[in-house]
Design a protein around this motif. Structure first.
Motif, PDB file in Angstrom:
ATOM      1  N   ASP A  67      26.280 -24.816  33.637  1.00  0.00           N
ATOM      2  CA  ASP A  67      26.392 -23.830  32.395  1.00  0.00           C
ATOM      3  C   ASP A  67      25.759 -22.203  32.968  1.00  0.00           C
ATOM      4  OD1 ASP A  67      23.597 -24.528  33.023  1.00  0.00           O
ATOM      5  OD2 ASP A  67      23.181 -24.735  31.062  1.00  0.00           O
ATOM      6  N   VAL A  68      25.809 -22.254  34.520  1.00  0.00           N
ATOM      7  CA  VAL A  68      25.813 -21.143  35.092  1.00  0.00           C
ATOM      8  C   VAL A  68      26.988 -20.725  36.197  1.00  0.00           C
ATOM      9  CG1 VAL A  68      24.189 -19.528  36.666  1.00  0.00           C
ATOM     10  CG2 VAL A  68      23.067 -21.072  34.826  1.00  0.00           C
ATOM     11  N   ILE A  69      27.638 -19.532  36.164  1.00  0.00           N
ATOM     12  CA  ILE A  69      28.386 -19.400  37.332  1.00  0.00           C
ATOM     13  C   ILE A  69      27.899 -18.036  38.067  1.00  0.00           C
ATOM     14  CG2 ILE A  69      30.482 -20.174  36.064  1.00  0.00           C
ATOM     15  CD1 ILE A  69      30.996 -17.415  35.075  1.00  0.00           C
ATOM     16  N   THR A  70      28.207 -18.453  39.429  1.00  0.00           N
ATOM     17  CA  THR A  70      27.719 -17.343  40.500  1.00  0.00           C
ATOM     18  C   THR A  70      28.865 -16.717  41.243  1.00  0.00           C
ATOM     19  OG1 THR A  70      25.836 -18.779  40.431  1.00  0.00           O
ATOM     20  CG2 THR A  70      26.008 -17.303  42.150  1.00  0.00           C
ATOM     21  N   PHE A  71      28.589 -15.668  41.403  1.00  0.00           N
ATOM     22  CA  PHE A  71      29.524 -14.733  42.351  1.00  0.00           C
ATOM     23  C   PHE A  71      28.699 -14.110  43.401  1.00  0.00           C
ATOM     24  CE2 PHE A  71      30.996 -14.867  37.918  1.00  0.00           C
ATOM     25  CZ  PHE A  71      32.368 -15.516  38.101  1.00  0.00           C
ATOM     26  N   THR A  72      28.963 -14.162  44.898  1.00  0.00           N
ATOM     27  CA  THR A  72      28.271 -13.803  45.591  1.00  0.00           C
ATOM     28  C   THR A  72      29.091 -13.004  46.799  1.00  0.00           C
ATOM     29  OG1 THR A  72      26.795 -15.432  45.365  1.00  0.00           O
ATOM     30  CG2 THR A  72      26.590 -14.231  47.410  1.00  0.00           C
ATOM     31  N   THR A  73      28.641 -11.867  47.454  1.00  0.00           N
ATOM     32  CA  THR A  73      29.592 -11.230  48.259  1.00  0.00           C
ATOM     33  C   THR A  73      29.014 -12.004  49.886  1.00  0.00           C
ATOM     34  OG1 THR A  73      27.544 -10.058  49.122  1.00  0.00           O
ATOM     35  CG2 THR A  73      29.106  -8.892  47.507  1.00  0.00           C
ATOM     36  N   ASP A  74      29.834 -11.579  50.594  1.00  0.00           N
ATOM     37  CA  ASP A  74      29.661 -11.858  52.089  1.00  0.00           C
ATOM     38  C   ASP A  74      28.291 -11.493  52.734  1.00  0.00           C
ATOM     39  OD1 ASP A  74      32.057 -13.501  52.237  1.00  0.00           O
ATOM     40  OD2 ASP A  74      32.982 -11.760  52.900  1.00  0.00           O
ATOM     41  N   ILE A  75      27.896 -11.634  53.814  1.00  0.00           N
ATOM     42  CA  ILE A  75      26.611 -11.127  54.018  1.00  0.00           C
ATOM     43  C   ILE A  75      26.910  -9.590  54.360  1.00  0.00           C
ATOM     44  CG2 ILE A  75      25.144 -10.999  56.342  1.00  0.00           C
ATOM     45  CD1 ILE A  75      25.366 -13.890  56.387  1.00  0.00           C
ATOM     46  N   LEU A  76      26.144  -8.783  53.989  1.00  0.00           N
ATOM     47  CA  LEU A  76      26.473  -7.233  54.027  1.00  0.00           C
ATOM     48  C   LEU A  76      25.951  -6.768  55.499  1.00  0.00           C
ATOM     49  CD1 LEU A  76      24.400  -5.956  51.005  1.00  0.00           C
ATOM     50  CD2 LEU A  76      26.782  -6.639  51.161  1.00  0.00           C
ATOM     51  N   THR A  77      27.074  -5.880  55.790  1.00  0.00           N
ATOM     52  CA  THR A  77      27.093  -5.447  57.401  1.00  0.00           C
ATOM     53  C   THR A  77      26.507  -4.257  57.361  1.00  0.00           C
ATOM     54  OG1 THR A  77      29.215  -4.447  57.059  1.00  0.00           O
ATOM     55  CG2 THR A  77      29.268  -6.685  58.075  1.00  0.00           C
ATOM     56  N   GLU A  78      26.346  -3.600  56.138  1.00  0.00           N
ATOM     57  CA  GLU A  78      25.554  -2.260  56.178  1.00  0.00           C
ATOM     58  C   GLU A  78      24.492  -2.228  54.961  1.00  0.00           C
ATOM     59  OE1 GLU A  78      29.162   0.603  54.636  1.00  0.00           O
ATOM     60  OE2 GLU A  78      28.493   0.859  56.653  1.00  0.00           O
ATOM     61  N   ASP A  79      23.722  -1.334  54.798  1.00  0.00           N
ATOM     62  CA  ASP A  79      22.910  -1.195  53.596  1.00  0.00           C
ATOM     63  C   ASP A  79      24.098  -0.409  52.609  1.00  0.00           C
ATOM     64  OD1 ASP A  79      20.630  -1.801  55.198  1.00  0.00           O
ATOM     65  OD2 ASP A  79      19.764  -0.069  55.156  1.00  0.00           O
ATOM     66  N   ILE A  80      23.572  -0.961  51.376  1.00  0.00           N
ATOM     67  CA  ILE A  80      24.253  -0.461  50.055  1.00  0.00           C
ATOM     68  C   ILE A  80      23.189  -0.135  48.942  1.00  0.00           C
ATOM     69  CG2 ILE A  80      24.950  -2.651  49.422  1.00  0.00           C
ATOM     70  CD1 ILE A  80      27.379  -1.467  47.897  1.00  0.00           C
ATOM     71  N   THR A  81      23.123   1.128  48.630  1.00  0.00           N
ATOM     72  CA  THR A  81      22.158   1.520  47.694  1.00  0.00           C
ATOM     73  C   THR A  81      22.655   1.688  46.001  1.00  0.00           C
ATOM     74  OG1 THR A  81      20.846   2.487  49.143  1.00  0.00           O
ATOM     75  CG2 THR A  81      20.422   2.993  47.018  1.00  0.00           C
ATOM     76  N   LEU A  82      22.274   0.958  45.092  1.00  0.00           N
ATOM     77  CA  LEU A  82      22.686   1.046  43.800  1.00  0.00           C
ATOM     78  C   LEU A  82      21.910   1.817  43.005  1.00  0.00           C
ATOM     79  CD1 LEU A  82      23.910  -2.432  42.724  1.00  0.00           C
ATOM     80  CD2 LEU A  82      24.929  -1.046  44.168  1.00  0.00           C
ATOM     81  N   ALA A  83      22.367   3.207  42.632  1.00  0.00           N
ATOM     82  CA  ALA A  83      21.516   4.067  42.071  1.00  0.00           C
ATOM     83  C   ALA A  83      21.825   4.588  40.662  1.00  0.00           C
ATOM     84  CB  ALA A  83      21.285   5.254  43.116  1.00  0.00           C
TER      85      ALA A  83
END
Length: 618
Positions: A460-476
């Motif tokens: 009852d849980v679905i999951t979505f994932t990126t590949d391993i990040l190759t650089e920092d990413i800031t969500l702001a």
């Protein structure tokens, strides 16, 4: 320890270790305490304690720093002194005229208590609200405390944060500085409800807010209604309780606030008139709103209050501070600062108190009010890079909107044409935490940054994932869930979690014993949305079975850097228990009154043109 003292300790956030006798005597040695009743314009008298510096004089005047609260201004008695005054020790030792007041209907004050007192038209002396009570209190203080310097500030955390925020509307000329901290802005999205969804994790708190006193009280009068834990397994209590309706009828049938919530499932006039946000206009003094990124109770309040003042009151000197704190955590120093398992640095509360909070009040109350205090517009702690960041605007201007599309268990840059599907059973809901003891608490806290591996892999849980990040990413800034769904039934909730997946070999700078940090799935942000309110909060609307339907909603804001080597993950489910009440998944006019008979299993699709829209810092 008496029950009411324990409640005050747990819930009213009176933080800090026991003080030495020298520290405890500072207040008594340096202040004189007076207790008075201050009459409001409608004749109701509010009980007020005033701590006046002993060295006050015509040549050594002091400003007023005030807190109005529903949580007791104890100890009572002019010979009984608090051991700490003001929002921090630096301000206490700088000395102010410290004022504490019980609001209407609470403890020693007269009147009737109302949750989130609605603002009213101020056309007559009988029309009163919290802003008029603030005005009348300030007016009395300025006229009756000898040698005040004519300036007043106010502060408060949690419910007192609301009283501070609404006090900004008093328009008293002596009010020059306000700091609402963890303030409530609108109960539809703070504390008891999230997008109108009942927060079951607050179930034990209702005696505090829903039992009227019948006479002046110096101690809590509602303790007989408190629910005491019977097992370390707090989840067992909620499973045994049954539905929300069952719990209400068993425990809180006579609780006026719980009854109001149960009878008002939609964003009707009852809730609308309790929203502070539409009234935050024409504020011209200095306001510093403070919050915590891991405040499980009032995260949206500080953000919404700051943004609304910024939009509607351009003359206000408006500042926001958001740190890596739980509810009110900036008021106590932890040394090595953790939230749950996650370490964020050392002496973070001290940095805030010494360099931000003390500077704010000292400048505006003891300095030149017309000049700026030199504080950043927005001081925001990046919970991923573990550092403070300063911005001239918030949300920051230098961001780019990015959509992460939910496709085939991955987060992609483009939409797909298929769907993911999960099975949701109200009788077997997704747990909201693996910490069973936490469910016995007054309010949940740790889940805000908890490891989410316990939920991964459930049907009852679905999951979505990126590949391993190759650089920092800031969500702001702001996050928007833009879901396109279909259900085999007529109602559903959608819980969305934003998760930081650590590298498998991750070793933290500081750690908790027994915690596996490799592949840790740290929750960064989350929110829940009832599909019934997808088109209107004022009226619920059923889903048409198997029809593709848009459900769009905002998550709370974020300031988090996902580091190189980490992954970004989204989890989606339709139950989140016992943090939130269970949706029966059958449309009812009042879902709060659902019974087990109404529980309906459903298959739910999330289409691949669904996305999570974020703001990425350039």
């Amino acid at each position: 320890m008496k029950v009411h003292i324990l409640i005050v300790f747990i819930f009213f956030f009176i933080f800090g270790n026991s003080q030495s006798s020298k520290e405890s005597n500072f207040v008594k040695d340096n202040f004189t305490k007076k207790e008075v009743y201050i009459k409001m314009r409608d004749g109701v008298q509010l009980f007020t304690a005033i701590y006046i510096p002993k060295d006050i004089s015509g040549k050594n005047k002091y400003p007023v720093l005030m807190q109005r609260t529903c949580y007791s201004i104890a100890p009572y008695g002019e010979n009984e002194y608090k051991t700490k005054l003001g929002p921090n020790d630096y301000l206490m030792k700088d000395k102010y005229i410290f004022v504490y007041q019980d609001v209407r209907g609470r403890y020693m004050s007269e009147g009737t208590f109302t949750n989130m007192t609605p603002q009213v038209s101020h056309t007559g002396n009988k029309n009163v609200d919290e802003s008029t009570d603030t005005y009348d209190t300030i007016e009395w203080l300025i006229k009756n405390i000898q040698y005040n310097n004519g300036k007043v500030g106010q502060f408060g955390t949690s419910y007192p944060g609301f009283y501070t925020a609404v006090g900004t509307l008093s328009q008293h000329p002596a009010l020059v500085a306000s700091s609402p901290q963890a303030p409530i802005s609108d109960f539809w999205n703070d504390d008891f409800l999230h997008n109108g969804k009942f927060m079951m994790g607050y179930f034990r708190t209702f005696p505090v807010f829903g039992v009227q006193k019948t006479k002046p009280e110096k101690t809590a009068w509602y303790t007989d209604s408190m629910i005491k834990p019977t097992s370390e397994d707090g989840l067992k209590f909620y499973k045994d309780m049954g539905t929300l309706k069952d719990g209400y009828e068993k425990y809180y049938k006579d609780n006026f606030f719980m009854t109001e919530i149960m009878n008002h499932p939609n964003y009707d006039e009852f809730w609308q008139k309790r929203s502070l946000l539409p009234h935050l206009k024409n504020i011209s003094h200095a306001v510093m709103t403070v919050g915590g990124w891991y405040d499980a109770e009032d995260l949206s309040g500080p953000l919404n209050i700051y943004k609304t003042i910024e939009k509607n009151s351009p003359k206000a000197k408006n500042t926001i501070v958001m740190g890596p704190f739980s509810h009110g955590g900036w008021s106590r120093e932890m040394g090595k600062h953790f939230h749950n398992d996650i370490y964020f640095g050392d002496s973070i509360a001290t940095y805030y108190q010494k360099n931000i909070e003390t500077k704010f009040f000292n400048h505006y109350l003891k300095g030149n009010t017309k000049q700026d205090a030199g504080l950043p517009e927005a001081l925001m702690y990046d919970t991923g890079s573990k550092e403070w960041k300063e911005f001239s605007t918030y949300p920051p201007k230098n961001v780019q909107k990015v959509n992460f599309y939910l496709a085939n268990n991955t987060l992609k840059n483009t939409a797909g044409s298929g769907f993911s599907e999960y099975y949701s059973d109200p009788d077997n809901p997704v747990p909201s935490s693996s910490n069973l003891r936490d469910f016995n608490g007054f309010t949940p806290r740790n889940y805000m940054s908890e490891d989410q591996r316990f939920a991964t892999g459930r049907p009852d849980v679905i999951t979505f994932t990126t590949d391993i990040l190759t650089e920092d990413i800031t969500l702001a800034g702001e996050i928007m869930a833009k879901l396109n769904i279909a259900s085999t039934s007529t109602d559903a909730d959608f819980a969305v979690k934003l998760i930081d997946v650590y590298p498998e070999d991750f070793v933290p700078l500081e750690k908790r014993d027994g915690i596996i940090y490799g592949n840790y799935h740290q929750m960064v942000r989350s929110e829940i949305m009832p599909a019934r309110f997808r088109n209107s909060r004022e009226k619920g609307e059923a889903l048409i079975p198997n029809q593709k339907t848009a459900v769009n909603f905002r998550l709370q804001d974020v300031m988090h850097t996902f580091k190189k080597g980490h992954k970004i993950q989204i989890q989606i489910s339709s139950t989140w228990f016992p943090l939130f009440s269970v949706n029966p998944q059958k449309f009812l006019n009042n879902p709060n009154m659902a019974t087990k008979v109404d529980y309906t299993k459903a298959f739910i699709k999330v289409f691949e043109d669904s996305s999570i829209e974020v703001e990425v810092l350039k």
